[in-house]
Design an enzyme around this catalytic site. Structure first.
Site, PDB file in Angstrom:
ATOM      1  CE  LYS A 197      -1.703   2.912   2.828  1.00  0.00           C
ATOM      2  NZ  LYS A 197      -1.700   4.162   2.045  1.00  0.00           N
ATOM      3  CB  CYS A 201      12.845   9.124   9.094  1.00  0.00           C
ATOM      4  SG  CYS A 201      13.948   8.048   8.203  1.00  0.00           S
ATOM      5  CB  SER A 219       3.379   9.369  11.822  1.00  0.00           C
ATOM      6  OG  SER A 219       2.133   8.700  11.712  1.00  0.00           O
TER       7      SER A 219
END
Ligand code: NAD
Length: 539
Positions: free
Chosen positions: A213, A321, A266
Site C-alpha cells: 500500500k 526521518c 508516523s
C-alpha cells in the site's frame, strides 16, 4: 483528506506540468472517457494478480503537486473486494513462487535493478511532481532503494541456514530459512521509491508474495516499480498494489492471510498498526518518527561541520526521518551559530523541477500549517527565531507549500517544538556546557533514530558512540543511514518490532527458521524402548 473541490480555485496555477502524467502509460487509467478527451486527472490503478486494474471505488483522493497544487491524479480508496482479490492473488501465487529456485528469484531482481537504473529519470520526475523534492534528491531516493534491490540479488547467501554435524552420535541438525507467505507493506510519503524498495524486493526474493500500500500522497513511483517488476519477470500475483488510507490499513492488519507487515511512517499510525496487527498474531516491523541530534564539539572542523548541519537539516525540506533536526552546541561552538544562519539563508528554495534548487516545498498545506504552528509555539515558549522562512515567497509558485530554512535558537528540552517531530525545514539549536550534558539531552528525548557527533577527538567520539541512545550513530557523518548490508537500526520510539529493515535482520524478518534433526546410522537390532528425554550423552 484533500478533495478535488477544495482546490478548484488553484488547479490551473502556473507551472502546470502535465507532460509527466498523461504520457505516463499503463498504470493510470484514462479509459473512462473517449480517447479524444482523455480523462484528466488520470486515475491510479490497482495492481492485482499481475494486471493493472481500474478501481470501482466510490471515494477518491487527489494526488497534488505540492509546488503548484495541480491535481496530478486521483487515487482510489480500493474497495474491500479489490483488497481481498489482491490478497487472494498473493496467496495463490505463493506456493509456486516459494518453490521457484532462489537463483531464478535473484535473476528477476538483477533484471529489476537494471530496469530501475534505466528508468531512474522517469521515476525521479514522478517523485518530484508528486512529493515536491528536488530532482536531484529524487534521484537519490531511487538510488538508495536501488541499493536494496542490488542487495536482494545476493539472497542465496543471505538466506543460508546453519548446519551442525554429529550433534549426537549419527545425528545432524540443520536450519533452513523459509518464507512466511503473504506479506504486506504500508508506506509514507517522504521516500516514494526508496521505502517500497526497502520492502518488497527483500520479501519476494526470500520467496514471499506481497501486497503493497503506497502512500496516498505520492503513489506514482510504487506503481511504476510494479510495472518494472512485472517486466523483470516477477510472476503474476507475487507483487500486488492496493490504495487507500486508514480503512485499507486496518484491513491489512486484520486479514488472516497476511503473515507480516512492514510499516514506515508516523508514530500515531505505526503504534496503531503495531497493536492491531499484533493482536492478530502477525509479525511486524515499524520504522517510526524521529528527532535526530547533532552534537557539535568545539574541536570540530568548523567549516565541514556547518556544511553538514545545513545539508542534513534542510535537505529534502527536512522531510527525512534521518534529517538532522536538532543541533547541540557544546561550549564555545555556540558562537558558530551565526555562520550556520548565514549558510542556511543562502539556500535556494524553489519547485523541484527548477534548475538547482536546494529545497522544495513541504508535502501539503496541512503540513505547512503544522510546521509553522510548532515554530510559533517555540517562540511563545521563549526560543529565539533567528531565521524565519515561514513567509517565503517563491516567484511563480504562489500556491506552493514552501517554507524557507528556519532556525530556532535557545531551545530547551521541555518546549513542544523540541519534543515533537517537526518534519520540515526547521533546525533547532540547543546548548550544553559539556559532552556529558549534551549526551544527557539527546538521551532524554523519546526518539532514537539517529545521532551524530562532530569532533576531532577520538576519545569524545568513542564516549559518544558508547553512551548515546540512538540506533544509528554518526561520527562526523550527519546522516548515518547504513547501506543495505547492514540494517536500518532506529531504536526507542523510532522503532517498534524486533527485526529491522533490510540487512541480515530484514531477511530474518521475512523468513521463519525451521530446524531439522536427522539421524542416519545403522541402528542395532537389539535396541530397547526408552521413554526418557533423549539427551546427547549417557549420564
Ligand atoms: P503517516 O503515518 O501519516 O502515513 C504512513 C502510512 O500510514 C500511509 O500509508 C498512511 O495512509 C497510513 N496511515 C496514516 N495514518 C493512519 C492511521 N491513523 N491509521 C492507519 N493508517 C494510517 O506518515 P507520513 O506522513 O506519510 O510520513 C512521515 C512520517 O514517517 C514521519 O514521522 C517520519 O519520521 C516517518 N518516517 C520514518 C522513517 C524511518 O525509517 N524511521 C522513514 C521515513 C519516514
Amino acid at each position: 483528506m484533500l478533495l478535488r473541490s477544495s482546490l478548484r480555485g488553484v488547479r490551473n496555477s502556473r507551472a502546470f506540468r502535465p507532460q509527466i502524467f498523461p504520457s505516463w502509460n499503463s498504470h493510470f487509467s484514462t479509459a473512462s472517457k473517449p480517447s479524444c478527451d482523455p480523462r484528466y486527472p488520470p486515475r491510479a490503478l490497482n495492481f492485482i494478480g499481475g494486471a493493472f486494474v481500474d478501481s470501482q471505488a466510490k471515494e477518491w483522493v487527489d494526488v497534488i503537486n505540492p509546488a503548484t497544487q495541480q491535481i496530478l491524479s486521483q487515487l482510489p480508496l480500493t474497495t474491500n473486494e479489490e483488497f481481498k482479490a489482491a490478497v487472494s492473488a498473493a496467496k495463490q501465487a505463493f506456493p509456486p513462487w516459494r518453490n521457484t529456485p532462489i537463483i531464478t528469484r535473484q535473476r528477476i531482481m538483477l533484471k529489476l535493478q537494471e530496469l530501475i537504473r534505466r528508468e531512474t529519470d522517469k521515476l525521479a520526475k514522478i517523485i518530484t511532481a508528486e512529493q515536491g523534492k528536488t530532482l536531484k534528491d529524487a534521484h537519490g531516493d531511487v538510488f538508495r532503494g536501488l541499493e536494496v534491490v542490488e542487495h536482494a540479488c545476493g539472497m542465496a547467501s543471505l538466506q543460508m541456514g546453519e548446519y551442525v554435524s554429529n550433534v549426537s552420535s549419527g545425528i545432524d541438525t540443520y536450519s533452513i530459512r523459509e518464507p512466511l507467505g503473504v506479506c504486506a507493506g504500508i508506506c509514507p510519503f517522504n521516500f516514494p521509491a526508496m521505502i517500497p524498495l526497502w520492502m518488497f524486493p527483500i520479501a519476494v526474493t526470500c520467496g514471499n508474495t506481497f501486497v503493497l500500500k503506497p502512500t496516498e500522497k505520492a503513489p506514482g513511483a510504487s506503481i511504476m516499480l510494479a510495472e518494472l517488476a512485472k517486466k523483470a519477470g516477477l510472476p503474476d500475483g507475487v507483487l500486488n498494489i492496493v490504495h487507500g488510507t486508514h480503512d485499507i490499513v486496518n484491513a491489512i492488519c486484520d486479514d488472516d492471510d497476511i503473515r507480516a507487515i512492514s510499516f514506515v511512517g508516523s508514530n500515531t499510525a505505526g503504534m496503531h498498526i503495531y497493536a492491531r496487527a499484533a493482536a492478530k498474531g502477525k509479525r511486524i516491523q515499524c520504522n517510526l518518527g524521529a528527532k535526530n541530534h547533532g552534537i557539535v564539539m568545539p574541536d570540530a572542523n568548523m567549516d565541514a561541520t556547518i556544511n553538514a548541519l545545513v545539508a542534513a537539516g534542510f535537505g529534502a525540506a527536512g522531510q527525512r526521518c534521518m534529517a538532522l533536526s536538532t543541533v547541540v552546541f557544546v561550549g564555545d561552538s555556540k558562537s558558530w551559530e551565526n555562520k550556520l544562519i548565514e549558510r542556511a539563508k543562502a539556500l535556494k528554495v524553489n519547485a523541484g523541477f527548477e534548475p538547482d534548487p536546494d529545497l522544495g516545498p513541504v508535502i501539503s498545506k496541512q503540513a505547512k500549517e503544522r510546521i509553522c504552528g510548532l515554530v510559533q509555539s517555540g517562540i511563545e515558549s521563549g526560543a529565539r527565531l533567528v531565521l524565519d522562512g515561514r513567509t517565503i515567497e517563491v516567484p511563480g509558485y504562489a500556491h506552493g507549500n514552501f517554507i524557507g530554512p528556519t532556525i530556532l535558537s535557545d531551545v530547551t528540552g521541555e518546549m513542544e517544538c523540541y519534543k515533537e517531530e517537526i518534519f520540515g525545514p526547521v533546525l533547532i539549536c540547543m546548548k550544553a556546557d559539556s559532552l556529558d550534558e549534551a549526551i544527557k539531552i539527546v538521551n532524554s528525548n523519546k526518539y532514537g533514530n539517529g545521532a551524530s557527533i562532530f569532533t576531532t577527538s577520538g576519545a569524545a567520539a568513542r564516549k559518544f558512540q558508547t553512551e548515546i541512545e540512538a540506533g544509528q550513530v554518526g561520527i562526523n557523518v550527519p546522516i548515518p543511514v547504513p547501506l543495505p548490508f547492514f540494517s536500518f537500526t532506529g531504536s526507542k520510539a523510532s522503532f517498534a518490532g524486533d527485526l529491522n529493515f533490510y540487512g541480515k535482520a530484514g531477511v530474518s524478518f521475512y523468513t521463519q527458521i525451521k530446524t531439522v534433526t536427522q539421524q542416519w546410522k545403522d541402528l542395532p537390532s537389539d535396541s530397547k524402548v526408552s521413554l526418557a528425554m533423549p539427551t546427547s550423552q549417557k549420564l
